[in-house]
Design an enzyme around this catalytic site. Sequence first.
Site, short mmCIF file in Angstrom:
data_model
loop_
_atom_site.label_atom_id
_atom_site.label_comp_id
_atom_site.label_asym_id
_atom_site.label_seq_id
_atom_site.Cartn_x
_atom_site.Cartn_y
_atom_site.Cartn_z
CG ASP A 58 28.18 42.24 43.82
OD1 ASP A 58 28.85 43.28 43.62
OD2 ASP A 58 28.49 41.37 44.64
CG ASP A 80 34.87 44.78 46.66
OD1 ASP A 80 34.08 45.65 46.24
OD2 ASP A 80 34.58 43.57 46.73
NE ARG A 98 30.72 45.76 39.62
CZ ARG A 98 30.58 45.03 40.72
NH1 ARG A 98 31.54 44.23 41.12
NH2 ARG A 98 29.45 45.09 41.41
CG ASP A 125 36.49 38.31 44.11
OD1 ASP A 125 35.97 38.80 45.13
OD2 ASP A 125 36.47 38.90 43.00
CE LYS A 171 36.19 42.51 42.71
NZ LYS A 171 35.27 41.39 42.44
#
Length: 516
Positions: free
Chosen positions: A202, A146, A198, A69, A144
């Site tokens: 979180d 963000d 998403r 990540d 991924k």
Amino acid sequence: MRVAVAVALALAARAGALDNGLGLTPQMGYSTWNDFRCDGLTADAVKRIADRIVELGLATLGYRYLNIDDCWSRELSPEGLLVEDPLAFPEGIAALVDYVHERGLLFGIYTCRGTRTCALRPGSKGLERHHAAQFAQWGVDYVKEDSCFASNEHEQAFSEYAAMRDALNSTGHPLFFSLCGWNTWYAPRGAQLANSWRIAPDCDEWANVYVAVRTNEALARFAGPGGWNDPDMLVGSHPDAAVQLTPRQVQTQFNLWAVMASPLLIGSSILRMPGSDLATYSNEEVIRINQDPLGVQGVPVWSSCPPFAPRDNWWMAPWTMPQDVARMWTRLLSTCLVAAAALIALLARALRFTRGAAPAVHGAHDPILLAPVATDGSTLADKAPSPALPRARAAIWRYCVSRGCLAAMLVLLALLSLPALAMLVAIHAMKPRAEPCQQVWVRPLEGGAAAICLVNFAPDVARIVCDAACLDQAGFPLGVHVRDVVARRDMGPVQSLDMDVPGDGGSFLFRVSPRD
Ligand SMILES: *[C@@H]1O[C@H](CO)[C@@H](O)[C@H](O)[C@H]1NC(C)=O
């Protein structure tokens, strides 16, 4: 019947979907984020993790992606390429990808559509083609992206994610694309942009499991083979991991993620995984529900929960802040407030002394360095001969007091403290909470079967009943064969499910199939 409707709805919502051949079932793997954040993200650690995923048998169960990540990258090269942290990854990412591939795993990497990542590392804004090419060249399998330090404007967000989607496609290398924008408004466009998106803040504590589940209720029709709603990664129970749930909540998150067809990315401490977490994540029957090839996301068919309206999430907003960010702000703002309070007290005291309104504190040092005014009411000038500098200071001081600037400073400081105080109060007042309610979720599965999850969000045990009407909603009008897939126990044909579900995140997960 219901199954057919759900499938038709899902297909209709997914015209023009991204077609990279990946994500036909929700992705499974492990991510470093919930395990250890940035601290200790090194090539050595990742190698040990790869070995461990294989040793624990997780790879065989389908956990194939090993995703690093945030925090792997240090800076941008002059050509705009991402440069890995040279201390943490001395041999470079490509060598690490090879190591992971040799273990039979796939490698996932992280970037951000903004100018910076959430941990302030370089982002991919405007450099999508460069970075996609790098990832492909390194042999990466999963990206991924963000959404920190980026616009919250929807069309701009879509076009930035589309830029990365197209950049990944143009490499000619199949790359799973995980869009990480933490907002429900991605869902209707999700399948066109990415393999998963998403939908909520979180998931770093139990209350956020509740938020993610409630957010996902209305989004089922957008999910299907090739593209999935992502309520975020799994959270384990090891106390040393960056975030944790109780073992019971770990099981319940896993059960819910199975009925919601959600990505299964382990976030528990992988090197010291608690036996309970391993048992939960190794249950093939639950995994099989999650990975059902029909790919229909479940929906609640019964709920005692209050209405829920997802909010527009912004990573710095008090209602959506990740735990780490909330902690950082709490520390920072509290420190500022304490400092401001101390200054205000000192200023107030200085004002009192200066005006001679307060009794003298004999012999005590006036704590204000700024205020060389004697505490017995005499002015500094009356005192022993003093050098020029303190005298000048005293003059400034007297001038300041006479003009009321001391009072003004006091008021200003107090006013400045107010927003900080308001922010602190907001962070804590808006902290997400799980409501004391229960739900029954149903997910249609291949072959006319279904998964039924009973979940109790309340602190105390609650009886949850899925009666004939509830089973009818699940597509089973008559008695059905029921299997408790967590306890791995056949319950035979039943007319209704009637269970005492433990509190604080208890649940049951059943697989039901027609009587014959
Ligand atoms: C790129 O997109 C086209 C059109 O959707 C698709 O057929 C192809 O498989 C994609 N290639 C990769 C590598 O994702």
